[in-house]
Design an enzyme around this catalytic site. Structure first.
Site, PDB file in Angstrom:
ATOM      1  N   LYS A 111      44.248  14.265  31.767  1.00 54.10           N
ATOM      2  CA  LYS A 111      42.934  13.652  31.979  1.00 54.10           C
ATOM      3  C   LYS A 111      43.004  12.143  31.775  1.00 54.10           C
ATOM      4  O   LYS A 111      42.325  11.381  32.469  1.00 54.10           O
ATOM      5  CB  LYS A 111      41.883  14.289  31.080  1.00 54.10           C
ATOM      6  CG  LYS A 111      41.475  15.649  31.625  1.00 54.10           C
ATOM      7  CD  LYS A 111      40.508  16.380  30.743  1.00 54.10           C
ATOM      8  CE  LYS A 111      40.197  17.754  31.304  1.00 54.10           C
ATOM      9  NZ  LYS A 111      39.768  18.687  30.260  1.00 54.10           N
ATOM     10  N   LYS A 194      45.428  28.435  44.484  1.00 56.05           N
ATOM     11  CA  LYS A 194      44.329  29.267  43.978  1.00 56.05           C
ATOM     12  C   LYS A 194      42.974  28.713  44.382  1.00 56.05           C
ATOM     13  O   LYS A 194      42.849  27.541  44.728  1.00 56.05           O
ATOM     14  CB  LYS A 194      44.431  29.409  42.459  1.00 56.05           C
ATOM     15  CG  LYS A 194      44.192  28.127  41.693  1.00 56.05           C
ATOM     16  CD  LYS A 194      43.896  28.421  40.218  1.00 56.05           C
ATOM     17  CE  LYS A 194      43.173  27.250  39.614  1.00 56.05           C
ATOM     18  NZ  LYS A 194      42.487  27.503  38.376  1.00 56.05           N
ATOM     19  N   LYS A 197      37.112  24.916  42.240  1.00 58.00           N
ATOM     20  CA  LYS A 197      36.058  23.959  42.620  1.00 58.00           C
ATOM     21  C   LYS A 197      36.675  22.695  43.200  1.00 58.00           C
ATOM     22  O   LYS A 197      36.274  22.223  44.256  1.00 58.00           O
ATOM     23  CB  LYS A 197      35.258  23.548  41.381  1.00 58.00           C
ATOM     24  CG  LYS A 197      34.274  24.575  40.918  1.00 58.00           C
ATOM     25  CD  LYS A 197      33.419  24.022  39.796  1.00 58.00           C
ATOM     26  CE  LYS A 197      34.104  24.102  38.438  1.00 58.00           C
ATOM     27  NZ  LYS A 197      34.136  25.446  37.860  1.00 58.00           N
TER      28      LYS A 197
HETATM   29  P1  ADP Z   1      37.828  25.660  38.465  1.00 56.91           P
HETATM   30  O1  ADP Z   1      39.316  25.834  38.601  1.00 56.91           O
HETATM   31  O2  ADP Z   1      37.094  26.109  39.683  1.00 56.91           O
HETATM   32  O3  ADP Z   1      37.408  24.289  37.994  1.00 56.91           O
HETATM   33  P2  ADP Z   1      37.377  26.430  35.747  1.00 56.91           P
HETATM   34  O4  ADP Z   1      38.566  25.598  35.376  1.00 56.91           O
HETATM   35  O5  ADP Z   1      36.031  25.982  35.311  1.00 56.91           O
HETATM   36  O6  ADP Z   1      37.390  26.660  37.335  1.00 56.91           O
HETATM   37  O7  ADP Z   1      37.677  27.905  35.255  1.00 56.91           O
HETATM   38  C1  ADP Z   1      36.782  28.737  34.568  1.00 56.91           C
HETATM   39  C2  ADP Z   1      37.469  30.082  34.362  1.00 56.91           C
HETATM   40  O8  ADP Z   1      37.754  30.720  35.625  1.00 56.91           O
HETATM   41  C3  ADP Z   1      38.810  29.974  33.640  1.00 56.91           C
HETATM   42  O9  ADP Z   1      38.940  31.081  32.761  1.00 56.91           O
HETATM   43  C4  ADP Z   1      39.836  30.086  34.746  1.00 56.91           C
HETATM   44  O10 ADP Z   1      41.061  30.624  34.278  1.00 56.91           O
HETATM   45  C5  ADP Z   1      39.148  31.021  35.750  1.00 56.91           C
HETATM   46  N1  ADP Z   1      39.562  30.750  37.140  1.00 56.91           N
HETATM   47  C6  ADP Z   1      39.244  29.667  37.877  1.00 56.91           C
HETATM   48  N2  ADP Z   1      39.772  29.752  39.135  1.00 56.91           N
HETATM   49  C7  ADP Z   1      40.458  30.920  39.184  1.00 56.91           C
HETATM   50  C8  ADP Z   1      41.231  31.600  40.211  1.00 56.91           C
HETATM   51  N3  ADP Z   1      41.362  31.092  41.431  1.00 56.91           N
HETATM   52  N4  ADP Z   1      41.778  32.790  39.898  1.00 56.91           N
HETATM   53  C9  ADP Z   1      41.623  33.337  38.673  1.00 56.91           C
HETATM   54  N5  ADP Z   1      40.918  32.760  37.671  1.00 56.91           N
HETATM   55  C10 ADP Z   1      40.336  31.569  37.904  1.00 56.91           C
END
Ligand code: ADP
Ligand code: TRP
Length: 327
Positions: A111, A194, A197
């Site tokens: 970050k 994967k 967002k």
């Molecule tokens: P993003 O990657 O969309 O910013 P976050 O980091 O806020 O999502 O993740 C919130 C939760 O969702 C975490 O526990 C993360 O491991 C899970 N998560 C996010 N994207 C995936 C994915 N594509 N597959 C499985 N778990 C995911």
């Protein structure tokens, strides 16, 4: 019963990756453990110091969690900034957290690289606030993704260190926890990687039918298999992974057979996939709309959650003050 706590930063809408990767296991867990969930709005200030509308983002994520099936009667949900007790524990833990170890945390380094003009102390002490979130509940298990492993190690380190410095056996070390043992990785629709967002490849639980169809129909494919029973390249394997999550086994087998005998038409697969994703999202979407429109209910859930979290946290803080020597 073992205690479980987990938090999420209110930085966007929930997508299928969040659902199948995290939320689904929370829903299953809530009946087997003493669960609490919270929305880490203070944590989001480390990267978004002037949030456009933090109250709205918090409300949205709360409505989405409820719509997914978290039952606040069983697993209270609270907003981090509603339970001020955590700040005092954060302060105590910070007094015994050292610059060197905080600077070595990978997510801090990442970050700091991403926002060189805002390497703030909150970012540096993100792991102590997270440890305070967890330790104030004396949680046994913390369901988090792999990227949070280092923060969890810090939480255990701070717990051990507190016990050592004050010569007590007070905090237990919380363990990271994957409800379904094997973590699911939900792929995106752009061929590789994967769903996320920040990846710009996500299907959100609140997307309407037309949006879902458009996103799925645009998904990357290839010219089709050229050999019988060929291994699927990543973009195609990704579509099948999504099918596995939202469609019936018959549908999956049907397209899998077609792939294996080389008669597959990706357009048909995508149409079916879009339909099944929509069938999965539609009831959730409807509940999101209902909950979002019910400010009174959302407020009641958050107030009730905050009361329950405070009751636990207050007890911890009183004990911690005594251990340190404050009266
Ligand atoms: P993003 O990657 O969309 O910013 P976050 O980091 O806020 O999502 O993740 C919130 C939760 O969702 C975490 O526990 C993360 O491991 C899970 N998560 C996010 N994207 C995936 C994915 N594509 N597959 C499985 N778990 C995911
Ligand atoms: N750091 C977590 C994330 O980015 C969110 C979080 C903050 C958290 N405090 C927590 C998760 C306590 C579990 C327990 O996903």
């Amino acid at each position: 019963m073992e205690r479980v706590i987990s938090g999420i930063r209110p930085t966007g809408n929930l997508h299928l990756g969040n659902y199948f990767g995290a939320v689904k296991s929370f829903i299953e867990m809530q009946h087997q453990y003493e669960c609490m969930f919270f929305i880490a709005d203070w944590h989001s200030l480390t990267t978004h110091p002037t949030p456009e509308n933090i109250r709205q983002s918090v409300k949205t994520i709360l409505a989405e969690y409820l719509a997914c099936g978290i039952d606040p009667e069983v697993a209270p949900i609270y907003i981090q900034s509603d339970v001020k007790d955590v700040l005092e524990l954060y302060l105590y833990l910070n007094m015994n957290a050292y610059l060197g170890e905080l600077e070595r945390v990978t997510s801090f380094k990442e970050k700091a690289r991403k926002q060189p003009d805002n390497v703030n102390a909150g970012l540096l002490t993100y792991p102590t606030l997270m440890a305070a979130d967890i330790l104030m509940h004396k949680a046994d298990k913390v369901p988090v993704g792999k990227d949070q492993e280092q923060n969890m190690e810090m939480a255990r380190l701070f717990a051990r260190r507190f016990n050592r410095i004050y010569n007590v056996e007070y905090f237990k070390e919380p363990e990271s926890f994957h409800f379904n043992k094997t973590a699911v990785k939900v792929p995106g629709l752009n061929g590789t990687g994967k769903m996320g967002k920040s990846e710009g490849n996500a299907i959100y639980l609140c997307d309407d039918e037309a949006t879902i169809r458009k996103k799925v129909m645009r998904a990357v494919t290839d010219a089709g298999p050229t050999m019988l029973n060929q291994e699927k390249p990543e973009p195609i394997a990704n579509l099948f992974s999504l099918l596995e999550l939202v469609s019936t086994k018959e549908t999956y087998d049907y397209f899998n057979d077609q792939y294996n005998n080389m008669s597959i038409r990706y357009g048909d697969l995508k149409k079916q996939l879009a339909e099944d994703i929509n069938a999965f999202c539609a009831p959730i979407r409807e509940r999101i709309l209902q909950f979002s429109a019910d400010d009174d209910y959302l407020r009641r859930v958050a107030t009730d959650g905050a009361e329950k979290a405070h009751a636990r946290a207050e007890k911890t803080i009183k004990e911690v003050r005594q251990i340190i020597g404050f009266k």
